[in-house]
Scaffold this motif. Structure first.
Motif, PDB file in Angstrom:
ATOM      1  N   ASP A 178     -18.460 -14.360  -0.910  1.00 37.11           N
ATOM      2  CA  ASP A 178     -18.685 -12.987  -1.447  1.00 37.11           C
ATOM      3  C   ASP A 178     -17.555 -12.195  -1.056  1.00 37.11           C
ATOM      4  OD1 ASP A 178     -20.920 -13.585  -3.096  1.00 37.11           O
ATOM      5  OD2 ASP A 178     -22.168 -13.072  -1.167  1.00 37.11           O
ATOM      6  N   VAL A 179     -16.668 -12.701  -0.168  1.00 34.59           N
ATOM      7  CA  VAL A 179     -15.632 -11.880   0.390  1.00 34.59           C
ATOM      8  C   VAL A 179     -14.158 -12.346   0.202  1.00 34.59           C
ATOM      9  CG1 VAL A 179     -14.528 -11.043   2.557  1.00 34.59           C
ATOM     10  CG2 VAL A 179     -16.866 -11.221   2.516  1.00 34.59           C
ATOM     11  N   PHE A 180     -13.988 -13.794  -0.100  1.00 33.35           N
ATOM     12  CA  PHE A 180     -12.695 -14.492  -0.217  1.00 33.35           C
ATOM     13  C   PHE A 180     -12.843 -15.274  -1.666  1.00 33.35           C
ATOM     14  CE2 PHE A 180     -13.172 -14.033   4.366  1.00 33.35           C
ATOM     15  CZ  PHE A 180     -11.953 -13.354   4.587  1.00 33.35           C
ATOM     16  N   ASP A 181     -11.878 -15.503  -2.412  1.00 38.26           N
ATOM     17  CA  ASP A 181     -11.427 -16.285  -3.502  1.00 38.26           C
ATOM     18  C   ASP A 181     -10.266 -16.743  -3.366  1.00 38.26           C
ATOM     19  OD1 ASP A 181     -12.048 -17.754  -5.776  1.00 38.26           O
ATOM     20  OD2 ASP A 181     -12.473 -16.015  -6.934  1.00 38.26           O
ATOM     21  N   GLN A 182      -9.994 -17.574  -4.231  1.00 36.30           N
ATOM     22  CA  GLN A 182      -8.371 -18.212  -4.335  1.00 36.30           C
ATOM     23  C   GLN A 182      -7.665 -17.889  -5.582  1.00 36.30           C
ATOM     24  OE1 GLN A 182      -9.734 -22.536  -3.372  1.00 36.30           O
ATOM     25  NE2 GLN A 182      -7.880 -22.435  -2.081  1.00 36.30           N
ATOM     26  N   ASP A 183      -6.638 -17.605  -5.675  1.00 37.20           N
ATOM     27  CA  ASP A 183      -5.775 -17.239  -6.956  1.00 37.20           C
ATOM     28  C   ASP A 183      -5.494 -18.470  -7.623  1.00 37.20           C
ATOM     29  OD1 ASP A 183      -3.510 -18.103  -5.738  1.00 37.20           O
ATOM     30  OD2 ASP A 183      -2.639 -16.385  -5.102  1.00 37.20           O
ATOM     31  N   GLU A 184      -4.896 -18.208  -8.782  1.00 37.60           N
ATOM     32  CA  GLU A 184      -4.626 -19.566  -9.721  1.00 37.60           C
ATOM     33  C   GLU A 184      -3.731 -20.337  -8.830  1.00 37.60           C
ATOM     34  OE1 GLU A 184      -1.277 -17.331 -12.642  1.00 37.60           O
ATOM     35  OE2 GLU A 184      -3.522 -17.003 -12.811  1.00 37.60           O
ATOM     36  N   ASP A 185      -2.950 -20.087  -7.748  1.00 37.68           N
ATOM     37  CA  ASP A 185      -2.215 -20.886  -7.130  1.00 37.68           C
ATOM     38  C   ASP A 185      -2.771 -21.671  -5.909  1.00 37.68           C
ATOM     39  OD1 ASP A 185       0.169 -20.680  -8.963  1.00 37.68           O
ATOM     40  OD2 ASP A 185       0.580 -18.784  -7.695  1.00 37.68           O
ATOM     41  N   GLY A 186      -4.205 -21.157  -5.488  1.00 35.94           N
ATOM     42  CA  GLY A 186      -4.815 -21.565  -4.598  1.00 35.94           C
ATOM     43  C   GLY A 186      -4.933 -20.966  -3.238  1.00 35.94           C
ATOM     44  N   PHE A 187      -4.149 -19.705  -3.155  1.00 35.27           N
ATOM     45  CA  PHE A 187      -4.192 -18.997  -2.048  1.00 35.27           C
ATOM     46  C   PHE A 187      -5.125 -18.019  -2.092  1.00 35.27           C
ATOM     47  CE2 PHE A 187      -0.013 -20.620  -3.075  1.00 35.27           C
ATOM     48  CZ  PHE A 187       0.312 -21.430  -1.882  1.00 35.27           C
ATOM     49  N   VAL A 188      -5.527 -17.510  -0.868  1.00 34.35           N
ATOM     50  CA  VAL A 188      -6.481 -16.479  -0.679  1.00 34.35           C
ATOM     51  C   VAL A 188      -6.327 -14.981  -1.208  1.00 34.35           C
ATOM     52  CG1 VAL A 188      -5.498 -15.632   1.701  1.00 34.35           C
ATOM     53  CG2 VAL A 188      -8.019 -15.621   1.239  1.00 34.35           C
ATOM     54  N   GLU A 189      -7.397 -14.649  -1.719  1.00 27.29           N
ATOM     55  CA  GLU A 189      -7.523 -13.327  -2.307  1.00 27.29           C
ATOM     56  C   GLU A 189      -8.983 -12.514  -1.444  1.00 27.29           C
ATOM     57  OE1 GLU A 189      -6.019 -13.189  -6.791  1.00 27.29           O
ATOM     58  OE2 GLU A 189      -8.082 -13.863  -6.498  1.00 27.29           O
ATOM     59  N   VAL A 190      -8.822 -11.293  -1.268  1.00 29.15           N
ATOM     60  CA  VAL A 190      -9.830 -10.597  -0.710  1.00 29.15           C
ATOM     61  C   VAL A 190     -10.606 -10.120  -1.665  1.00 29.15           C
ATOM     62  CG1 VAL A 190     -10.514  -8.757   0.830  1.00 29.15           C
ATOM     63  CG2 VAL A 190      -8.517 -10.179   1.296  1.00 29.15           C
ATOM     64  N   LEU A 191     -12.065 -10.366  -1.777  1.00 32.71           N
ATOM     65  CA  LEU A 191     -12.812  -9.780  -3.155  1.00 32.71           C
ATOM     66  C   LEU A 191     -13.501  -8.546  -2.409  1.00 32.71           C
ATOM     67  CD1 LEU A 191     -14.526 -12.895  -4.249  1.00 32.71           C
ATOM     68  CD2 LEU A 191     -12.854 -11.807  -5.243  1.00 32.71           C
ATOM     69  N   ASP A 192     -13.964  -8.421  -1.141  1.00 36.19           N
ATOM     70  CA  ASP A 192     -14.427  -7.333  -0.577  1.00 36.19           C
ATOM     71  C   ASP A 192     -13.630  -6.907   0.718  1.00 36.19           C
ATOM     72  OD1 ASP A 192     -16.257  -5.247   0.484  1.00 36.19           O
ATOM     73  OD2 ASP A 192     -17.876  -6.572   0.488  1.00 36.19           O
ATOM     74  N   ALA A 193     -12.764  -5.779   0.736  1.00 37.13           N
ATOM     75  CA  ALA A 193     -12.031  -5.474   2.131  1.00 37.13           C
ATOM     76  C   ALA A 193     -12.999  -4.952   2.872  1.00 37.13           C
ATOM     77  CB  ALA A 193     -10.634  -4.755   1.294  1.00 37.13           C
ATOM     78  N   GLN A 194     -14.058  -4.510   2.555  1.00 37.53           N
ATOM     79  CA  GLN A 194     -15.023  -3.859   3.640  1.00 37.53           C
ATOM     80  C   GLN A 194     -16.429  -4.249   3.605  1.00 37.53           C
ATOM     81  OE1 GLN A 194     -14.148   0.382   2.525  1.00 37.53           O
ATOM     82  NE2 GLN A 194     -12.734   0.387   4.398  1.00 37.53           N
ATOM     83  N   PRO A 195     -16.314  -5.601   3.821  1.00 39.48           N
ATOM     84  CA  PRO A 195     -17.949  -6.135   3.829  1.00 39.48           C
ATOM     85  C   PRO A 195     -18.700  -5.696   5.019  1.00 39.48           C
ATOM     86  CG  PRO A 195     -16.322  -7.765   4.838  1.00 39.48           C
ATOM     87  CD  PRO A 195     -15.552  -6.550   4.356  1.00 39.48           C
ATOM     88  N   GLU A 196     -20.079  -5.495   4.740  1.00 41.84           N
ATOM     89  CA  GLU A 196     -20.881  -5.030   5.756  1.00 41.84           C
ATOM     90  C   GLU A 196     -21.858  -6.177   6.109  1.00 41.84           C
ATOM     91  OE1 GLU A 196     -22.510  -1.008   5.076  1.00 41.84           O
ATOM     92  OE2 GLU A 196     -21.102  -0.979   3.357  1.00 41.84           O
ATOM     93  N   GLY A 197     -22.673  -6.083   7.093  1.00 40.53           N
ATOM     94  CA  GLY A 197     -23.754  -6.749   7.742  1.00 40.53           C
ATOM     95  C   GLY A 197     -23.255  -8.409   7.679  1.00 40.53           C
ATOM     96  N   VAL A 198     -24.273  -8.959   7.138  1.00 37.46           N
ATOM     97  CA  VAL A 198     -23.937 -10.719   7.245  1.00 37.46           C
ATOM     98  C   VAL A 198     -22.683 -10.927   6.556  1.00 37.46           C
ATOM     99  CG1 VAL A 198     -24.527 -12.786   5.930  1.00 37.46           C
ATOM    100  CG2 VAL A 198     -26.317 -11.006   7.031  1.00 37.46           C
ATOM    101  N   GLN A 199     -22.133 -10.181   5.380  1.00 30.81           N
ATOM    102  CA  GLN A 199     -21.016 -10.603   4.954  1.00 30.81           C
ATOM    103  C   GLN A 199     -19.655 -10.223   5.959  1.00 30.81           C
ATOM    104  OE1 GLN A 199     -20.715 -12.427   2.312  1.00 30.81           O
ATOM    105  NE2 GLN A 199     -22.958 -12.276   2.046  1.00 30.81           N
ATOM    106  N   GLY A 200     -19.630  -9.209   6.805  1.00 35.96           N
ATOM    107  CA  GLY A 200     -18.793  -9.007   7.685  1.00 35.96           C
ATOM    108  C   GLY A 200     -18.695 -10.010   8.575  1.00 35.96           C
ATOM    109  N   ASP A 201     -20.120 -10.441   9.094  1.00 30.24           N
ATOM    110  CA  ASP A 201     -19.968 -11.668  10.170  1.00 30.24           C
ATOM    111  C   ASP A 201     -19.460 -12.749   9.564  1.00 30.24           C
ATOM    112  OD1 ASP A 201     -21.544  -9.724  11.690  1.00 30.24           O
ATOM    113  OD2 ASP A 201     -23.222 -10.657  11.312  1.00 30.24           O
ATOM    114  N   LYS A 202     -19.826 -13.069   8.371  1.00 30.27           N
ATOM    115  CA  LYS A 202     -18.985 -14.249   7.523  1.00 30.27           C
ATOM    116  C   LYS A 202     -17.537 -14.090   7.481  1.00 30.27           C
ATOM    117  CE  LYS A 202     -22.915 -15.927   4.930  1.00 30.27           C
ATOM    118  NZ  LYS A 202     -23.527 -16.019   3.520  1.00 30.27           N
ATOM    119  N   ALA A 203     -17.094 -12.959   7.035  1.00 30.63           N
ATOM    120  CA  ALA A 203     -15.560 -12.642   7.371  1.00 30.63           C
ATOM    121  C   ALA A 203     -14.901 -13.075   8.489  1.00 30.63           C
ATOM    122  CB  ALA A 203     -15.299 -11.348   6.653  1.00 30.63           C
TER     123      ALA A 203
END
Length: 70
Positions: free
Chosen positions: A23-48
Motif C-alpha cells: 500500500d506504500v510502494f509499487d514498481q514503475d514500468e522499468d521495475g524500480f520503486v515508486e512511492v504510493l503513500d509518502a505519509q503512511p500512518e499506523g501499520v502502513q508506517g510500520d511496514k514502510a
C-alpha cells in the motif's frame, strides 16, 4: 505518521518493498520503486519502516514527522 522517500538511482528492482508494504510502494514500468503513500500512518508506517530496513540497496528513506523535512 512518517515521511517516506526514495533514492531512485540506488534502486535495483528487488521488489522487497512492494512485498512488504504494497500500500506504500509499487514498481514503475522499468521495475524500480515508486512511492504510493509518502505519509503512511499506523501499520502502513510500520511496514514502510520494515521495507526500508530490508531494502538490499538502501533506496528507501523513512523519517518520523518530528525529524523535519529531508
Amino acid at each position: 505518521m512518517v515521511h517516506v522517500s526514495v533514492v531512485p538511482d540506488r534502486c535495483i528492482g528487488a521488489a522487497q518493498c512492494v512485498l512488504t508494504a504494497p500500500d506504500v510502494f509499487d514498481q514503475d514500468e522499468d521495475g524500480f520503486v515508486e512511492v504510493l503513500d509518502a505519509q503512511p500512518e499506523g501499520v502502513q508506517g510500520d511496514k514502510a519502516r520494515m521495507a526500508a530496513k530490508i531494502c538490499p540497496s538502501q533506496s528507501i528513506v523513512v523519517r518520523d514527522d518530528a525529524e523535519g523535512p529531508e
